[in-house]
Scaffold this motif. Sequence first.
Motif, PDB file in Angstrom:
ATOM      1  N   ILE A  42     -39.389  29.215  -9.106  1.00 40.17           N
ATOM      2  CA  ILE A  42     -40.628  29.058  -9.869  1.00 40.17           C
ATOM      3  C   ILE A  42     -41.342  27.780  -9.457  1.00 40.17           C
ATOM      4  CG2 ILE A  42     -41.588  28.711 -12.185  1.00 40.17           C
ATOM      5  CD1 ILE A  42     -39.328  30.472 -13.260  1.00 40.17           C
ATOM      6  N   LEU A  43     -40.598  26.703  -9.296  1.00 36.23           N
ATOM      7  CA  LEU A  43     -41.203  25.439  -8.875  1.00 36.23           C
ATOM      8  C   LEU A  43     -41.775  25.547  -7.467  1.00 36.23           C
ATOM      9  CD1 LEU A  43     -38.591  22.873 -10.261  1.00 36.23           C
ATOM     10  CD2 LEU A  43     -40.921  23.227 -11.072  1.00 36.23           C
ATOM     11  N   TRP A  44     -41.067  26.227  -6.562  1.00 30.86           N
ATOM     12  CA  TRP A  44     -41.557  26.383  -5.190  1.00 30.86           C
ATOM     13  C   TRP A  44     -42.833  27.204  -5.131  1.00 30.86           C
ATOM     14  CZ3 TRP A  44     -35.913  27.538  -3.387  1.00 30.86           C
ATOM     15  CH2 TRP A  44     -35.265  26.317  -3.114  1.00 30.86           C
ATOM     16  N   SER A  45     -43.062  28.040  -6.124  1.00 34.02           N
ATOM     17  CA  SER A  45     -44.277  28.855  -6.128  1.00 34.02           C
ATOM     18  C   SER A  45     -45.539  28.013  -6.322  1.00 34.02           C
ATOM     19  CB  SER A  45     -44.195  29.917  -7.231  1.00 34.02           C
ATOM     20  OG  SER A  45     -44.239  29.324  -8.517  1.00 34.02           O
ATOM     21  N   SER A  46     -45.377  26.775  -6.795  1.00 33.22           N
ATOM     22  CA  SER A  46     -46.533  25.896  -6.988  1.00 33.22           C
ATOM     23  C   SER A  46     -46.837  25.065  -5.742  1.00 33.22           C
ATOM     24  CB  SER A  46     -46.294  24.953  -8.179  1.00 33.22           C
ATOM     25  OG  SER A  46     -45.230  24.050  -7.896  1.00 33.22           O
ATOM     26  N   LEU A  47     -46.017  25.238  -4.702  1.00 31.76           N
ATOM     27  CA  LEU A  47     -46.142  24.417  -3.494  1.00 31.76           C
ATOM     28  C   LEU A  47     -47.509  24.546  -2.842  1.00 31.76           C
ATOM     29  CD1 LEU A  47     -44.511  22.516  -1.610  1.00 31.76           C
ATOM     30  CD2 LEU A  47     -43.854  24.542  -0.311  1.00 31.76           C
ATOM     31  N   ALA A  48     -47.971  25.780  -2.646  1.00 30.55           N
ATOM     32  CA  ALA A  48     -49.251  25.989  -1.955  1.00 30.55           C
ATOM     33  C   ALA A  48     -50.411  25.396  -2.735  1.00 30.55           C
ATOM     34  CB  ALA A  48     -49.477  27.484  -1.724  1.00 30.55           C
ATOM     35  N   ALA A  49     -50.450  25.667  -4.047  1.00 29.29           N
ATOM     36  CA  ALA A  49     -51.559  25.184  -4.868  1.00 29.29           C
ATOM     37  C   ALA A  49     -51.606  23.663  -4.908  1.00 29.29           C
ATOM     38  CB  ALA A  49     -51.439  25.755  -6.289  1.00 29.29           C
ATOM     39  N   LEU A  50     -50.449  23.033  -5.042  1.00 33.40           N
ATOM     40  CA  LEU A  50     -50.418  21.569  -5.095  1.00 33.40           C
ATOM     41  C   LEU A  50     -50.739  20.958  -3.735  1.00 33.40           C
ATOM     42  CD1 LEU A  50     -47.264  20.968  -7.348  1.00 33.40           C
ATOM     43  CD2 LEU A  50     -49.665  20.589  -7.951  1.00 33.40           C
ATOM     44  N   THR A  51     -50.274  21.606  -2.663  1.00 33.95           N
ATOM     45  CA  THR A  51     -50.525  21.081  -1.325  1.00 33.95           C
ATOM     46  C   THR A  51     -52.014  21.044  -1.008  1.00 33.95           C
ATOM     47  OG1 THR A  51     -48.379  21.880  -0.534  1.00 33.95           O
ATOM     48  CG2 THR A  51     -50.018  21.356   1.133  1.00 33.95           C
ATOM     49  N   ILE A  52     -52.751  22.044  -1.496  1.00 36.67           N
ATOM     50  CA  ILE A  52     -54.198  22.080  -1.279  1.00 36.67           C
ATOM     51  C   ILE A  52     -54.851  20.810  -1.825  1.00 36.67           C
ATOM     52  CG2 ILE A  52     -56.338  23.239  -1.992  1.00 36.67           C
ATOM     53  CD1 ILE A  52     -54.823  25.876  -1.871  1.00 36.67           C
ATOM     54  N   GLY A  53     -54.313  20.332  -2.931  1.00 34.91           N
ATOM     55  CA  GLY A  53     -54.898  19.160  -3.577  1.00 34.91           C
ATOM     56  C   GLY A  53     -54.517  17.839  -2.947  1.00 34.91           C
ATOM     57  N   THR A  54     -53.663  17.857  -1.914  1.00 38.59           N
ATOM     58  CA  THR A  54     -53.218  16.602  -1.310  1.00 38.59           C
ATOM     59  C   THR A  54     -54.024  16.202  -0.072  1.00 38.59           C
ATOM     60  OG1 THR A  54     -51.604  17.695   0.148  1.00 38.59           O
ATOM     61  CG2 THR A  54     -50.868  17.064  -2.070  1.00 38.59           C
ATOM     62  N   GLU A  55     -54.953  17.031   0.335  1.00 35.37           N
ATOM     63  CA  GLU A  55     -55.755  16.714   1.524  1.00 35.37           C
ATOM     64  C   GLU A  55     -56.483  15.388   1.334  1.00 35.37           C
ATOM     65  OE1 GLU A  55     -58.296  20.070   2.111  1.00 35.37           O
ATOM     66  OE2 GLU A  55     -56.667  21.382   2.742  1.00 35.37           O
ATOM     67  N   PRO A  56     -56.630  14.586   2.408  1.00 33.62           N
ATOM     68  CA  PRO A  56     -56.331  14.857   3.819  1.00 33.62           C
ATOM     69  C   PRO A  56     -55.006  14.257   4.291  1.00 33.62           C
ATOM     70  CG  PRO A  56     -57.717  12.937   3.683  1.00 33.62           C
ATOM     71  CD  PRO A  56     -57.390  13.320   2.252  1.00 33.62           C
ATOM     72  N   THR A  57     -54.016  14.137   3.418  1.00 31.12           N
ATOM     73  CA  THR A  57     -52.736  13.543   3.791  1.00 31.12           C
ATOM     74  C   THR A  57     -52.046  14.378   4.873  1.00 31.12           C
ATOM     75  OG1 THR A  57     -52.525  12.898   1.468  1.00 31.12           O
ATOM     76  CG2 THR A  57     -50.592  12.604   2.877  1.00 31.12           C
ATOM     77  N   PRO A  58     -51.678  13.792   6.018  1.00 27.93           N
ATOM     78  CA  PRO A  58     -51.002  14.555   7.076  1.00 27.93           C
ATOM     79  C   PRO A  58     -49.616  15.023   6.625  1.00 27.93           C
ATOM     80  CG  PRO A  58     -51.066  12.224   7.614  1.00 27.93           C
ATOM     81  CD  PRO A  58     -51.937  12.395   6.423  1.00 27.93           C
ATOM     82  N   PRO A  59     -49.109  16.115   7.213  1.00 31.60           N
ATOM     83  CA  PRO A  59     -47.870  16.752   6.738  1.00 31.60           C
ATOM     84  C   PRO A  59     -46.657  15.835   6.641  1.00 31.60           C
ATOM     85  CG  PRO A  59     -48.977  18.175   8.305  1.00 31.60           C
ATOM     86  CD  PRO A  59     -49.708  16.874   8.322  1.00 31.60           C
ATOM     87  N   LEU A  60     -46.367  15.075   7.683  1.00 31.02           N
ATOM     88  CA  LEU A  60     -45.163  14.247   7.663  1.00 31.02           C
ATOM     89  C   LEU A  60     -45.272  13.094   6.668  1.00 31.02           C
ATOM     90  CD1 LEU A  60     -44.253  14.188  11.460  1.00 31.02           C
ATOM     91  CD2 LEU A  60     -42.943  15.235   9.613  1.00 31.02           C
TER      92      LEU A  60
END
Length: 296
Positions: free
Chosen positions: A15-33
Amino acid sequence: MTRTRATIIGSLAVILWSSLAALTIGTEPTPPLLLNSICFTIGGLIGLFWTLWRGNLAALGAVRWPIYLFGTLSLFGYHVLYFYALRLAPAAGASLIAYLWPLLIVLLSSLLPNERFKIGHMAGAVLSFCGAALIIANQSVEFSSTYLVGFALAAACALTWSSYSVISRRFGDIPTESVFVFCLATAAASWILHFCVEETVFPQAYSSWIAISLLGLGPVGIAFYFWDVGVKRGNIQLLGTISYAAPLLSTFILFGLGKTELSLTLILAAFLITSGAIVAARVSMVKSKPLYRSEI
């Protein structure tokens, strides 16, 4: 702790992993690493404070160093492989290959002592994989030899996480508190790799920092501790099938945020994933003669 309770706790990680995509969208422009570095630092500190609160820090001294190396390489390796797979191949195709890990968990878990391979678990996992494939394929999957390296990294990604999950069960006597060491070591390795290959770009908006904090607390934090409990003490084959709910729930979250549209494909995917989970759950509740049992 009962097997059922541990399975439920492991399901909370999904359930927590299902929020990964939505939260990641909000972290831009932070690079992946860099994002990986910050989130694993938060997740590791959560585990450290929890361990100190429980007074179990001393117990971790008895854990052999190969266990810490194994956990760190698994967490660090999975995320690095995933990030670079998405850079070197179309996201939809790479994601579809990477999401073979729950199916591999069902297969590989049959090699564990006292675990039984049942055709129902495989049928449920295949049904759920088809549902997840529908969601991902809806993004126009493109397979081409041009992206062979990226697809190979995605396959390695799936094998890494499934192997980590299954092998963790062999270390059932290792306390879950050890996961915070994996997280902090992964954070340290991510920081080093970030400074070597990425430009440091921190987000400016407060909302982005909130999203990063939530990522570190949930999908890249508490979720790993929940998952450790589930794969060590729960029904690992059922957890493998349930894991396919993550892309489905993720899509519904994005729909709720207005980032995607509801479609017939999504409804059919929900039906397949739910059906697969029900099939696997029913098999887990019925005591039947196994088709195969590992002698390891």
